[in-house]
Design a protein around this motif. Structure first.
Motif, PDB file in Angstrom:
ATOM      1  N   THR A  28       0.849  -1.184   0.000  1.00  0.00           N
ATOM      2  CA  THR A  28       0.000   0.000   0.000  1.00  0.00           C
ATOM      3  C   THR A  28       0.887   1.236   0.000  1.00  0.00           C
ATOM      4  N   GLU A  29       0.415   2.278  -0.656  1.00  0.00           N
ATOM      5  CA  GLU A  29       1.167   3.532  -0.737  1.00  0.00           C
ATOM      6  C   GLU A  29       0.187   4.634  -1.092  1.00  0.00           C
ATOM      7  N   ARG A  79       4.000   6.895  -6.816  1.00  0.00           N
ATOM      8  CA  ARG A  79       4.866   5.936  -6.132  1.00  0.00           C
ATOM      9  C   ARG A  79       4.367   4.510  -6.370  1.00  0.00           C
ATOM     10  N   VAL A  80       3.060   4.318  -6.389  1.00  0.00           N
ATOM     11  CA  VAL A  80       2.484   3.003  -6.685  1.00  0.00           C
ATOM     12  C   VAL A  80       2.930   2.538  -8.065  1.00  0.00           C
ATOM     13  N   THR A  81       2.811   3.427  -9.047  1.00  0.00           N
ATOM     14  CA  THR A  81       3.215   3.097 -10.416  1.00  0.00           C
ATOM     15  C   THR A  81       4.698   2.765 -10.483  1.00  0.00           C
ATOM     16  N   SER A 100      -5.324  -1.190  -1.899  1.00  0.00           N
ATOM     17  CA  SER A 100      -5.818  -0.379  -0.778  1.00  0.00           C
ATOM     18  C   SER A 100      -5.546  -1.107   0.528  1.00  0.00           C
ATOM     19  N   ARG A 105       1.762  -5.747  -7.000  1.00  0.00           N
ATOM     20  CA  ARG A 105       0.563  -4.909  -7.040  1.00  0.00           C
ATOM     21  C   ARG A 105       0.488  -3.940  -5.883  1.00  0.00           C
ATOM     22  N   GLY A 106       0.073  -2.711  -6.182  1.00  0.00           N
ATOM     23  CA  GLY A 106      -0.304  -1.766  -5.151  1.00  0.00           C
ATOM     24  C   GLY A 106      -1.797  -1.879  -4.900  1.00  0.00           C
ATOM     25  N   THR A 125       5.386  -0.699  -8.832  1.00  0.00           N
ATOM     26  CA  THR A 125       4.808  -1.788  -9.626  1.00  0.00           C
ATOM     27  C   THR A 125       5.657  -2.058 -10.859  1.00  0.00           C
ATOM     28  N   PRO A 173      -0.114   7.924  -5.826  1.00  0.00           N
ATOM     29  CA  PRO A 173      -0.282   7.128  -7.053  1.00  0.00           C
ATOM     30  C   PRO A 173       0.995   7.000  -7.873  1.00  0.00           C
TER      31      PRO A 173
END
Length: 268
Positions: free
Chosen positions: A33-34, A39-41, A53, A50-51, A44, A37
């Motif tokens: 989780t992060e 940073r999630v991309t 919730s 996967r990022g 990944t 957005p």
């Protein structure tokens, strides 16, 4: 395979993610989780993990690794309390936070393991101490030990010793950086170029640490082997003792332990 979710993919969270992947765990068995957005991309794309919730992580993962800052723990626990499934193992990397805090907020019987790592996790050389909460079993402890062994060394301690661990090894890298910084400055004072002084001190630190780890000798014996009668080293040691460097280190580490206690009490 056990599914692991890392809640909070900052530097420590990413270091653990990278370490367990390098140790052979598949990206499909991990999630994180992060809040940001971008940073999630980034993560990944870098790791193929996967990022998700917080709610999805709590519902689907077997192990939740809490890697958020202590000041962010309250809203996270509220999110987890309504989503976590029975038997999910919670592993806390948040400094100063006792297992009892998690046990008060999460469903009855939730197993919790408290961990104090340090930033050497970023280079796979962490020192982590783990302690079980009320409902954590020997199997839970072994799972956490195996997980953290992919990024360094692990010891088991009673939770009452975690504030001391925080002060000693959790903050420990900062003390060495502080000492190295001062020694580099000393080299500059003596007329060496900064890059030369830096290289001399860093390699000396690496060599000394390797000797401590691999020789099996007590630090006193290793120091005495460098300290010739009437030589340069004993002259330096005398000045360190005159300036009470040993006492200052003891006081500094004691102050860090007291601060760790204060951080834990802030969430009582």
């Amino acid at each position: 395979m056990t599914t692991i979710a890392i809640l909070g993919a900052g530097k420590i969270g990413e270091a653990l993610l990278s370490g367990v992947l390098a140790a052979g765990r598949t990206p499909e068995s991990l999630m994180f989780t992060e809040r940001y957005p971008a940073r999630v991309t980034e993560l990944t794309e870098r790791y193929g993990v996967r990022g998700v919730s917080t709610e999805e992580a709590a519902r689907t993962a077997d192990v939740l690794v809490v890697a958020v800052k202590p000041q962010d723990i309250e809203p996270l626990l509220v999110s987890l309390a309504g989503s976590i499934t029975s038997g999910t193992l919670v592993v806390s990397l948040a400094a100063g936070l006792p297992t009892s805090l998690y046990e008060r907020h999460l469903p009855a019987g939730t197993p919790v393991v408290r961990v104090m790592p340090n930033t050497a996790m970023l280079v796979g050389e962490a020192m982590s101490a783990i302690s079980p909460g009320t409902h954590a079993t020997a199997a839970h402890l072994q799972l956490v030990e195996d997980l953290l062994s992919s990024v360094g060394k692990v010891v088991r301690v009673a939770e009452t010793q975690q504030d001391a661990v925080t002060a000693l090894s959790g903050s420990g890298p900062a003390y060495f950086f502080f000492l190295v910084e001062a020694m580099i400055d000393a080299g500059i004072l003596l007329g060496l170029p900064r890059d030369v002084s830096t290289q001399l001190i860093i390699q000396s630190a690496v060599g000394a640490a390797t000797m401590l780890r691999d020789s099996g000798e007590h630090p006193v014996a290793l120091r005495e082997a460098v300290t010739s009668p009437g030589g340069t080293t004993i002259a330096a040691i005398r000045e360190l003792e005159n300036h009470a460097v040993r006492a200052a280190l003891l006081s500094a580490i004691e102050a860090a332990a007291l601060r760790s206690v204060e951080l834990g009490r802030a969430h009582d």
